[in-house]
Design a protein around this motif. Structure first.
Motif, PDB file in Angstrom:
ATOM      1  N   PRO A   1      15.551 -13.085 -13.955  1.00 47.37           N
ATOM      2  CA  PRO A   1      16.241 -14.347 -14.243  1.00 47.37           C
ATOM      3  C   PRO A   1      16.643 -14.455 -15.706  1.00 47.37           C
ATOM      4  O   PRO A   1      16.022 -15.171 -16.474  1.00 47.37           O
ATOM      5  N   LEU A   2      17.692 -13.737 -16.086  1.00 44.73           N
ATOM      6  CA  LEU A   2      18.103 -13.734 -17.493  1.00 44.73           C
ATOM      7  C   LEU A   2      19.313 -14.640 -17.691  1.00 44.73           C
ATOM      8  O   LEU A   2      20.146 -14.782 -16.803  1.00 44.73           O
ATOM      9  N   TYR A   3      19.394 -15.213 -18.880  1.00 48.36           N
ATOM     10  CA  TYR A   3      20.591 -15.968 -19.251  1.00 48.36           C
ATOM     11  C   TYR A   3      21.534 -15.015 -19.971  1.00 48.36           C
ATOM     12  O   TYR A   3      21.209 -14.547 -21.065  1.00 48.36           O
TER      13      TYR A   3
ATOM     14  N   LYS B   1       1.095 -22.495 -12.461  1.00 54.46           N
ATOM     15  CA  LYS B   1       2.227 -21.766 -13.041  1.00 54.46           C
ATOM     16  C   LYS B   1       1.919 -21.249 -14.440  1.00 54.46           C
ATOM     17  O   LYS B   1       2.434 -20.213 -14.860  1.00 54.46           O
TER      18      LYS B   1
ATOM     19  N   ILE C   1       9.094 -22.744 -23.220  1.00 53.62           N
ATOM     20  CA  ILE C   1       8.833 -23.540 -22.017  1.00 53.62           C
ATOM     21  C   ILE C   1       7.471 -23.209 -21.402  1.00 53.62           C
ATOM     22  O   ILE C   1       7.001 -23.921 -20.537  1.00 53.62           O
TER      23      ILE C   1
ATOM     24  N   GLY D   1      20.251 -17.142 -10.504  1.00 50.05           N
ATOM     25  CA  GLY D   1      18.830 -16.900 -10.240  1.00 50.05           C
ATOM     26  C   GLY D   1      17.897 -17.391 -11.332  1.00 50.05           C
ATOM     27  O   GLY D   1      16.688 -17.262 -11.221  1.00 50.05           O
ATOM     28  N   THR D   2      18.467 -17.947 -12.412  1.00 50.98           N
ATOM     29  CA  THR D   2      17.598 -18.414 -13.495  1.00 50.98           C
ATOM     30  C   THR D   2      16.866 -19.691 -13.104  1.00 50.98           C
ATOM     31  O   THR D   2      15.886 -20.071 -13.735  1.00 50.98           O
TER      32      THR D   2
ATOM     33  N   THR E   1       4.191 -18.415  -6.452  1.00 53.50           N
ATOM     34  CA  THR E   1       4.643 -18.822  -7.774  1.00 53.50           C
ATOM     35  C   THR E   1       5.056 -20.294  -7.802  1.00 53.50           C
ATOM     36  O   THR E   1       5.483 -20.790  -8.837  1.00 53.50           O
TER      37      THR E   1
ATOM     38  N   TYR F   1       7.541 -21.623  -6.271  1.00 55.25           N
ATOM     39  CA  TYR F   1       8.980 -21.826  -6.138  1.00 55.25           C
ATOM     40  C   TYR F   1       9.294 -22.463  -4.798  1.00 55.25           C
ATOM     41  O   TYR F   1      10.177 -23.300  -4.680  1.00 55.25           O
TER      42      TYR F   1
ATOM     43  N   PRO G   1      11.075 -12.129 -10.537  1.00 52.79           N
ATOM     44  CA  PRO G   1      11.769 -12.151  -9.243  1.00 52.79           C
ATOM     45  C   PRO G   1      12.558 -10.871  -9.031  1.00 52.79           C
ATOM     46  O   PRO G   1      12.686 -10.056  -9.940  1.00 52.79           O
TER      47      PRO G   1
ATOM     48  N   GLU H   1      15.099 -19.876 -10.677  1.00 54.72           N
ATOM     49  CA  GLU H   1      13.791 -19.377 -10.266  1.00 54.72           C
ATOM     50  C   GLU H   1      12.847 -19.301 -11.473  1.00 54.72           C
ATOM     51  O   GLU H   1      11.650 -19.536 -11.340  1.00 54.72           O
ATOM     52  N   LEU H   2      13.418 -18.981 -12.634  1.00 56.03           N
ATOM     53  CA  LEU H   2      12.596 -18.949 -13.848  1.00 56.03           C
ATOM     54  C   LEU H   2      12.096 -20.351 -14.184  1.00 56.03           C
ATOM     55  O   LEU H   2      10.913 -20.571 -14.434  1.00 56.03           O
ATOM     56  N   LEU H   3      13.021 -21.316 -14.166  1.00 58.19           N
ATOM     57  CA  LEU H   3      12.646 -22.684 -14.531  1.00 58.19           C
ATOM     58  C   LEU H   3      11.624 -23.251 -13.547  1.00 58.19           C
ATOM     59  O   LEU H   3      10.654 -23.883 -13.935  1.00 58.19           O
ATOM     60  N   LEU H   4      11.866 -22.983 -12.266  1.00 54.21           N
ATOM     61  CA  LEU H   4      11.001 -23.579 -11.252  1.00 54.21           C
ATOM     62  C   LEU H   4       9.644 -22.896 -11.154  1.00 54.21           C
ATOM     63  O   LEU H   4       8.728 -23.439 -10.546  1.00 54.21           O
ATOM     64  N   THR H   5       9.518 -21.692 -11.722  1.00 57.81           N
ATOM     65  CA  THR H   5       8.200 -21.060 -11.688  1.00 57.81           C
ATOM     66  C   THR H   5       7.535 -21.109 -13.056  1.00 57.81           C
ATOM     67  O   THR H   5       6.481 -20.545 -13.257  1.00 57.81           O
TER      68      THR H   5
END
Lengths: 254, 367
Positions: free
Chosen positions: B102-104, B91, B119, A95-96, B66, B68, B98, A98-102
């Protein structure tokens, strides 16, 4: 540019916190070392005249470095799919993506970030081999030209492998699928010229031209031909373009 | 039948700035329509609740906002920037949490937030301060050195929230921010969201109703991709007061109380709600504009029943929600809790529309 760098640094970091970087570096070093020792043996036997030709001066470039580069290319065919398989697949699964794309990033920045991240680890892998090649320079007197052009060839070819891997990884959430498919596609590009023939009909010539390892040979001989450079660069561009297309497609299909 | 909210053209209302505009947004996946002609606006500093059952199109709408997902039709603007034509600018002004943060997993909380800051174009010199502030605000400072992969659900959610507000966006879009949290964390998160409004415009989605009445100033109820109602939680409740009901509990009552109660003028319907040990409960539906409490009490006395309970039942947001979102199925008769005849949902409710958020209910027959 700053964004690409940030993403590439993140990618590189991710490789090193997961075992992937270590597995790749270790096994690449092991395999390369194995081929290195094997070719050193052949060299020694040749120069001691064990093939009935009497002791002679053997061209270290021709008999040692060139086959070594050729073998390296084949190792990379097996290892590089592992480098790229997680890049998009894992982000999509967790799901990350989604972070990059938003975030305020363009698709191109995301793709180039991933490309250069993978390329950086690949350069590290190549850097390991400098140790072995350095020893050849220490004990022998190879020409540095073909060595440099060989490395350039490996870099370009690896870039092409990586771009294929990224394109395939961007189509799936499953790393294994991405890895296997990438390997299969690369293998296909390797053997594609087995049916092709550069001097045959047009279609055969096209197949021969597409072969990914075919273009590498001149580099290992010390020849930098713009034809081959163009081939690899366009291969990379097409791979990254397909990645962008796949991201766009994904977006519309949800 | 469906109820559609229409907002007139009001670019500027009472000097307030419209920060989020959604105009006729439709999203189709093949033949499936996830979001159907959705339109609403959000003012600066407002908290808008996005309410709907699972699968109503909440997440899809948020993903369109957003950037997406692209919308099939229609436009969405964040702070004046079209999310499709000008995605980067839009953005920059949006923070998004979400449904799954969205965590790494391989990054520590601090590293992760630094990456997000990077970023989002926050200058290197400001990053540490911004990350610190965001961690402070979401109370995750203690977890700065922990790997995201090892965090509990509550902390993951909070780090996700820290990520969303790190770059001080104009608009915060939160997809079910309290899902999976324990009650204390839910209260904390709601308080945090309330604090955030003012500086930020907040759009949050939920299927938990009390959340909306507690945190939101305005509610958009959507069902099957369509807006069913737009209003403040109070106004929504008030709007449907027409279909008020009484709950009556008596004991004894050998004769059939239902028939007796039905005879009272102003009673629209009676249904037996529960019955045990000779005690019976009834739901008495009152026709709009009537007050039948005295008549009901008199009927109880004249019939010789023992009065145990008589209270007015206010429609909770829950009832309204159920009513608005289930109506489309043709209002399946469900004996237990009758909620007014379907027509009453959009009965003219003069005087209740508060001018600011005018609801225009228009009836449609589907299928």
């Amino acid at each position: 540019m700053a964004n690409i760098l940030a993403l590439a640094a993140k990618e590189l970091r991710a490789y090193f916190v997961s075992p992937i970087a270590y597995v790749l570096l270790v096994f690449f070093a092991l395999l390369f070392g194995w081929f290195y020792v094997a070719s050193v043996n052949v060299m020694v036997q040749l120069s001691m005249g064990q093939f009935g030709m009497g002791p002679q001066v053997v061209n270290i470039n021709e008999f040692m470095i060139r086959p070594l580069f050729g073998n390296t290319a084949v190792i990379l065919l097996f290892l590089l799919p592992m480098l790229t398989m997680r890049s998009f697949a894992e982000e999509k699964r967790s799901g990350t993506m989604e972070l990059l794309l938003t975030s305020p990033l363009t698709d191109l920045q995301i793709i180039l970030g991933k490309f250069f991240g993978a390329l950086a680890l690949y350069c590290l892998m190549l850097a390991l081999t400098l140790l072995h090649v350095g020893l050849l320079f220490w004990y022998g007197e190879p020409e540095w030209g073909p060595v440099a052009s060989g490395y350039l060839g490996l870099l370009l070819m690896g870039g092409a492998f990586i771009s294929v891997g990224l394109a395939i990884s961007s189509t799936t959430k499953n790393q294994i699928v991405a890895g296997v498919a990438t390997f299969a596609v690369l293998l296909l590009f390797w053997i594609i010229n087995w049916i092709g023939d550069a001097s045959g009909t047009t279609s055969q010539a096209v197949l021969a031209y597409l072969s990914i390892l075919e273009h590498f040979d001149d580099f290992s001989k010390g020849v930098i031909d713009t034809k081959h450079v163009t081939y690899y660069l366009s291969f990379i561009v097409v791979g990254l373009f397909l990645t962008a297309k796949s991201m766009d497609q994904e977006r519309w299909n949800g | 039948m469906r109820v559609r909210a229409r907002n007139g053209v009001r670019a500027v209302r009472g000097g307030e700035r419209i920060v989020v505009e959604v105009q006729h947004v439709t999203k189709r996946y093949g033949s499936f329509t996830a979001v159907d002609d959705l339109s609403f606006e959000v003012e600066a500093g407002e908290i808008l609740g996005f309410l709907g059952p699972n699968g109503a199109g909440k997440t899809t709408t948020m993903r369109i906002l957003t950037g997406y997902l692209p919308a099939t039709e229609g436009h969405a603007r964040i702070a004046g920037f079209d999310v499709f034509d000008d995605p980067i600018e839009a953005k920059r002004r949006t923070g998004y949490l979400p449904e799954t943060p969205p965590l790494y997993p391989e990054m520590t909380v601090a590293e992760y937030l630094h990456f997000v800051a990077r970023i989002n174009g926050i200058a290197a010199g400001d990053r540490t301060a911004r990350v610190g502030a965001a961690m402070e605000r979401t109370s995750v400072t203690d977890m700065a050195g922990r790997y995201c992969g090892t965090l509990s659900k509550g902390y993951r959610q909070r780090v996700g929230l820290a990520q969303a507000l790190l770059h001080e966006p104009d608009v915060l879009i939160l997809d079910e921010p309290t899902a999976g949290l324990d009650p204390r964390q839910i209260i904390e998160t709601r308080r945090l969201i309330t604090e955030l409004a003012g500086d930020h415009t907040v759009i949050l989605s939920t299927h938990i109703l009390p959340e909306v009445s507690q945190t939101c100033q305005r509610v958009v109820i959507i069902n099957r991709g369509r807006v069913v109602a737009v209003d403040s939680p109070d106004a929504l409740t008030a709007r449907l007061q027409g279909s008020q009901s009484l709950y009556l509990q008596v004991d004894g009552g050998g004769d059939d109380p239902v028939a007796a109660l039905r005879g009272i003028a102003g009673v629209a319907g009676v249904a037996a709600a529960d019955r045990r040990d000779g005690v019976s409960g009834f739901e008495i539906e009152i026709a709009p504009g009537h007050d039948v409490r005295r008549e009901v009490a008199r009927a109880v006395v004249t019939n010789g029943w023992g009065l145990l309970e008589l209270r007015a039942r206010q429609m909770s947001l829950e009832d309204i929600f159920l009513q608005l979102t289930t109506e489309e199925d043709g209002g399946e008769p469900d004996g237990a809790v009758p909620v007014g005849p379907p027509e009453e949902a959009d009965a003219p409710d003069g005087g209740e529309a508060d001018g600011a958020d005018r609801i225009e209910a228009e009836e449609r027959t589907d299928g």
